[in-house]
Scaffold this motif. Structure first.
Motif, PDB file in Angstrom:
ATOM      1  N   VAL A  43       0.510  -0.938   0.327  1.00  0.00           N
ATOM      2  CA  VAL A  43       0.113  -0.354   0.009  1.00  0.00           C
ATOM      3  C   VAL A  43       0.753   0.975   0.219  1.00  0.00           C
ATOM      4  O   VAL A  43       0.532   2.385  -1.132  1.00  0.00           O
ATOM      5  N   LEU A  44       1.713   1.485   0.995  1.00  0.00           N
ATOM      6  CA  LEU A  44       3.024   2.839   1.275  1.00  0.00           C
ATOM      7  C   LEU A  44       3.061   3.058  -0.204  1.00  0.00           C
ATOM      8  O   LEU A  44       3.785   3.756  -0.107  1.00  0.00           O
ATOM      9  N   ALA A  45       3.625   1.492  -0.751  1.00  0.00           N
ATOM     10  CA  ALA A  45       4.701   2.020  -2.016  1.00  0.00           C
ATOM     11  C   ALA A  45       3.749   2.389  -3.386  1.00  0.00           C
ATOM     12  O   ALA A  45       4.245   2.350  -4.880  1.00  0.00           O
ATOM     13  N   GLY A  46       2.661   2.133  -3.210  1.00  0.00           N
ATOM     14  CA  GLY A  46       1.583   3.015  -4.368  1.00  0.00           C
ATOM     15  C   GLY A  46       1.929   4.360  -4.327  1.00  0.00           C
ATOM     16  O   GLY A  46       0.517   4.917  -6.000  1.00  0.00           O
ATOM     17  N   GLY A  47       2.668   5.263  -4.323  1.00  0.00           N
ATOM     18  CA  GLY A  47       2.481   6.498  -4.058  1.00  0.00           C
ATOM     19  C   GLY A  47       1.685   7.724  -3.962  1.00  0.00           C
ATOM     20  O   GLY A  47       1.271   7.398  -3.037  1.00  0.00           O
ATOM     21  N   GLY A  48       1.539   8.204  -5.286  1.00  0.00           N
ATOM     22  CA  GLY A  48       0.328   9.468  -4.087  1.00  0.00           C
ATOM     23  C   GLY A  48       0.951  10.700  -4.474  1.00  0.00           C
ATOM     24  O   GLY A  48       2.797  10.847  -4.762  1.00  0.00           O
ATOM     25  N   LYS A  49      -0.034  11.978  -3.946  1.00  0.00           N
ATOM     26  CA  LYS A  49       1.602  12.989  -3.757  1.00  0.00           C
ATOM     27  C   LYS A  49       2.044  13.622  -2.402  1.00  0.00           C
ATOM     28  O   LYS A  49       2.992  14.120  -2.817  1.00  0.00           O
ATOM     29  N   ARG A  50       1.648  12.534  -1.610  1.00  0.00           N
ATOM     30  CA  ARG A  50       2.245  12.319  -0.047  1.00  0.00           C
ATOM     31  C   ARG A  50       1.897  14.058  -0.040  1.00  0.00           C
ATOM     32  O   ARG A  50       2.686  14.510   0.733  1.00  0.00           O
ATOM     33  N   VAL A  51       0.731  14.499  -0.408  1.00  0.00           N
ATOM     34  CA  VAL A  51       0.582  15.892   0.269  1.00  0.00           C
ATOM     35  C   VAL A  51       0.385  16.323   1.736  1.00  0.00           C
ATOM     36  O   VAL A  51       1.212  16.741   2.443  1.00  0.00           O
ATOM     37  N   ARG A  52      -0.199  15.004   2.695  1.00  0.00           N
ATOM     38  CA  ARG A  52       0.211  15.296   3.937  1.00  0.00           C
ATOM     39  C   ARG A  52       1.463  15.665   4.230  1.00  0.00           C
ATOM     40  O   ARG A  52       1.425  16.500   5.440  1.00  0.00           O
ATOM     41  N   PRO A  53       2.090  14.174   4.745  1.00  0.00           N
ATOM     42  CA  PRO A  53       3.493  14.562   5.496  1.00  0.00           C
ATOM     43  C   PRO A  53       4.221  16.147   4.823  1.00  0.00           C
ATOM     44  O   PRO A  53       4.624  16.527   5.792  1.00  0.00           O
ATOM     45  N   VAL A  54       4.256  15.812   2.976  1.00  0.00           N
ATOM     46  CA  VAL A  54       4.842  17.424   3.291  1.00  0.00           C
ATOM     47  C   VAL A  54       4.031  18.482   3.634  1.00  0.00           C
ATOM     48  O   VAL A  54       5.233  19.398   4.318  1.00  0.00           O
ATOM     49  N   LEU A  55       2.618  18.501   3.425  1.00  0.00           N
ATOM     50  CA  LEU A  55       2.311  19.502   4.446  1.00  0.00           C
ATOM     51  C   LEU A  55       3.083  19.668   6.013  1.00  0.00           C
ATOM     52  O   LEU A  55       3.425  20.724   6.381  1.00  0.00           O
ATOM     53  N   LEU A  56       3.032  19.031   6.817  1.00  0.00           N
ATOM     54  CA  LEU A  56       4.087  18.469   7.744  1.00  0.00           C
ATOM     55  C   LEU A  56       5.363  18.601   8.018  1.00  0.00           C
ATOM     56  O   LEU A  56       5.828  20.218   9.176  1.00  0.00           O
ATOM     57  N   LEU A  57       6.219  18.670   6.857  1.00  0.00           N
ATOM     58  CA  LEU A  57       7.700  18.857   7.258  1.00  0.00           C
ATOM     59  C   LEU A  57       7.782  20.426   6.597  1.00  0.00           C
ATOM     60  O   LEU A  57       8.665  21.422   7.098  1.00  0.00           O
ATOM     61  N   LEU A  58       7.062  20.793   5.572  1.00  0.00           N
ATOM     62  CA  LEU A  58       6.493  22.247   5.720  1.00  0.00           C
ATOM     63  C   LEU A  58       6.363  23.134   6.411  1.00  0.00           C
ATOM     64  O   LEU A  58       6.821  24.116   6.879  1.00  0.00           O
ATOM     65  N   ALA A  59       5.458  22.449   7.413  1.00  0.00           N
ATOM     66  CA  ALA A  59       5.899  23.970   8.496  1.00  0.00           C
ATOM     67  C   ALA A  59       6.142  23.499   9.072  1.00  0.00           C
ATOM     68  O   ALA A  59       6.663  24.777  10.264  1.00  0.00           O
ATOM     69  N   TYR A  60       7.108  22.489   9.812  1.00  0.00           N
ATOM     70  CA  TYR A  60       7.858  22.320  10.543  1.00  0.00           C
ATOM     71  C   TYR A  60       9.016  23.329   9.909  1.00  0.00           C
ATOM     72  O   TYR A  60       9.570  23.623  10.865  1.00  0.00           O
ATOM     73  N   ASN A  61       9.860  22.952   8.347  1.00  0.00           N
ATOM     74  CA  ASN A  61      10.408  24.080   7.656  1.00  0.00           C
ATOM     75  C   ASN A  61      10.337  25.627   8.312  1.00  0.00           C
ATOM     76  O   ASN A  61      11.261  26.356   8.391  1.00  0.00           O
ATOM     77  N   LEU A  62       9.139  25.830   8.384  1.00  0.00           N
ATOM     78  CA  LEU A  62       9.062  27.387   8.734  1.00  0.00           C
ATOM     79  C   LEU A  62       9.769  27.752   9.897  1.00  0.00           C
ATOM     80  O   LEU A  62       9.489  29.150  10.035  1.00  0.00           O
ATOM     81  N   TYR A  63      10.189  26.490  10.533  1.00  0.00           N
ATOM     82  CA  TYR A  63      10.297  27.290  11.943  1.00  0.00           C
ATOM     83  C   TYR A  63      11.487  26.367  12.390  1.00  0.00           C
ATOM     84  O   TYR A  63      12.272  27.058  13.127  1.00  0.00           O
ATOM     85  N   ARG A  64      12.285  25.546  11.877  1.00  0.00           N
ATOM     86  CA  ARG A  64      13.408  25.085  12.265  1.00  0.00           C
ATOM     87  C   ARG A  64      14.038  24.544  11.004  1.00  0.00           C
ATOM     88  O   ARG A  64      13.155  23.970   9.281  1.00  0.00           O
ATOM     89  N   ASP A  65      15.451  23.771  10.289  1.00  0.00           N
ATOM     90  CA  ASP A  65      15.750  23.521   8.930  1.00  0.00           C
ATOM     91  C   ASP A  65      15.964  21.872   8.787  1.00  0.00           C
ATOM     92  O   ASP A  65      15.304  21.917   8.562  1.00  0.00           O
ATOM     93  N   ASP A  66      15.705  21.171  10.484  1.00  0.00           N
ATOM     94  CA  ASP A  66      16.502  20.055  10.540  1.00  0.00           C
ATOM     95  C   ASP A  66      15.669  19.567  10.375  1.00  0.00           C
ATOM     96  O   ASP A  66      14.674  18.649  11.092  1.00  0.00           O
ATOM     97  N   VAL A  67      14.568  19.514   9.296  1.00  0.00           N
ATOM     98  CA  VAL A  67      13.278  18.309   8.475  1.00  0.00           C
ATOM     99  C   VAL A  67      12.985  17.608   9.357  1.00  0.00           C
ATOM    100  O   VAL A  67      12.327  16.401   9.324  1.00  0.00           O
TER     101      VAL A  67
END
Lengths: 324, 324
Positions: free
Chosen positions: A34-58
């Motif tokens: 299931v996890l190898a099925g691809g997709g745009k990974r929108v949710r984890p990317v958004l999480l890292l993006l929000a983290y990255n607003l405050y810290r660099d070590d994503v």
């Protein structure tokens, strides 16, 4: 700061590097599948993006991102089982490739693994992030149940529909953004603003999905145009039409939707014509615009430099612009 | 210290006092239904008992006890769905009373709620207890998968069977005991000893269950005698018989078990006769005795007064003595 593409690649690589026990085979194989099925990974990317607003070590926030994506794929697995959907992203679903029991049990263990990923966080706010994750899981179950209930109802109000998609779709995006912020050490106010920001974007995203299913360009839209109409799905467009129509027109729409004898293309054309006459597509677009205006206002209120937070707005725009 | 009956009443009362959201109905109604189904509440009682060895304020450990029982009932709900079992404790199972999709989704939300109960703990070791709970959940899924796999296999070894029941049944009892100890402030050594103690008792409990299914007193045993034989279940007795039998006898047993034409009572009698000739019941009882001796040794090594810990041994004995 990392670009969205860089974050997506980081998520994909980390997912690919996950190892699972080899025994018992029937339990863990479907998870990798299931996890190898691809997709745009929108949710984890958004999480890292929000983290990255405050810290660099994503990398530090990766366990939460992977936990979130694992949970999301658990919901797809169990939803596909419940919907008897045979195909997901061009591949057979788990209950088709294996069987129903495998889908139940592997789905359960994915939910459990999603929680376990959070234990790998050593950020002070890891426990807080987990609590948000679990509360969100419960809301998503509620959203799924409302969606199931709506299938049997012809009197769903637009407000009820908006609340259903908020629970089923938006809260996971909202939590992703808030979790990233929390882990990154954002203020409570910023974390809450990011939650509401992503919630609005998520709602707009779902309305756009409903819209594109009927009005999308067949050449770019991933699915067949009119699919929702053919399966009588309670979308914003259908509920909007039923709400705006006269009592007489309402009956006509319901009969049309339930008519199993009509040729598919004709049925799609007839329903679309009614949507157009009732001006539902413009109501849908108006709602999307309002949600984006609200998201923009929330985004502006974040206590960050324009330069720092521009990537987040780009992300929101890419969500709306997506055609597939 | 509270008696086992007092703890059971406390668990029952707390379960009854749980409130769930009223909407969406299809999601939460099955949870109350399942948790009102009774049962002996063995796991939460064991947790509180272990806590009570170290502290008197057992109410403080209740969220973990309720979380544990909620999780246990989640597994019953999903297992019944997978086994197509129509009745549990004299009442229709959730997928019979509602439908399969309700069983999937309500089961999911029970798992989520089980985790949420742990958030209500304010003991310093609440987070540690939750991590143990979630690791145990994963092991239980593995046990269930092995159990499913064994249905298709005729070459299961006794060691494999013991590992399967350890995962499917024992680790939850073991975790209950360890969690209670952790929350009560026990030393790491005591907590670990309690884990292994309950693990042994759990294994003995399951072997006793296999034994009673064939050799129990029909007047006191809750289920019909010989039920496992009729459905060809891979129990300690069947696997023991297949292991001890000659190649020729092995085939005879397999043919007998798979024979759908035999009259039930005759089939039970014939299989039981083979068990007796091969001396499998005494092998089973010998294993139970060994496990109890190990549990006793572990119990003795606990750094508590005899008086304080006697209730725990009484509990272990009551587990073995149970006839239903």
């Amino acid at each position: 700061m990392k670009t969205i593409d860089e974050l997506r690649i980081l998520v994909e690589k980390t997912l690919q590097a996950q190892t699972y026990p080899t025994q018992p085979v029937g339990l863990y194989e479907p998870i990798s599948y299931v996890l190898a099925g691809g997709g745009k990974r929108v949710r984890p990317v958004l999480l890292l993006l929000a983290y990255n607003l405050y810290r660099d070590d994503v990398e530090r926030a990766l366990p939460a991102a992977i936990g979130l994506e694992t949970y999301h794929n658990h919901t797809l697995l169990h939803d596909d089982l419940m919907d008897h959907a045979d195909v997901r992203r061009g591949r057979p679903t788990v209950h088709k490739k294996w069987d129903d029991n495998t889908a139940v049990l592997s789905g359960d263990v994915m939910l459990i693994q999603a929680v376990q990923h959070f234990f790998a966080l050593n950020a002070e706010r890891g426990y807080e992030a987990l609590q948000l994750m679990v509360r969100t899981m419960q809301e998503i179950c509620e959203g799924q149940q409302y969606d199931v209930n709506f299938e049997q109802r012809d009197d769903v109000a637009l407000e009820e529909y908006m609340e259903m998609i908020r629970l089923k779709t938006s809260v996971l995006l909202a939590s992703a953004a808030k979790m990233g912020a929390l882990l990154g050490g954002a203020s409570e106010a910023d974390a809450e603003t990011l939650y509401r920001f992503a919630e609005k974007v998520g709602l707009a995203f779902q309305l756009q999905d409903d819209y594109l299913d009927v009005y999308g360009d067949p050449a770019v839209f991933g699915k067949n145009i009119g699919g929702d109409i053919l399966c009588g799905k309670k979308t914003f467009l259908l509920i909007g039409a039923l709400t705006k129509a006269s009592a007489e027109k309402r009956l006509e729409i319901l009969n049309l939707i339930n008519d199993k004898t009509l040729e598919p293309q004709k049925k799609i054309k007839m329903v679309t014509d009614i949507y157009d006459v009732l001006d539902v597509p413009s109501l849908c677009q108006k709602n999307i615009e309002t949600l984006y205006a609200e998201a923009r206002r929330l985004w502006e209120s974040l206590s960050l430099s324009e330069e720092r937070k521009s990537a987040l707005w780009d992300f929101a725009v890419s969500m709306l612009k997506r055609k597939s």
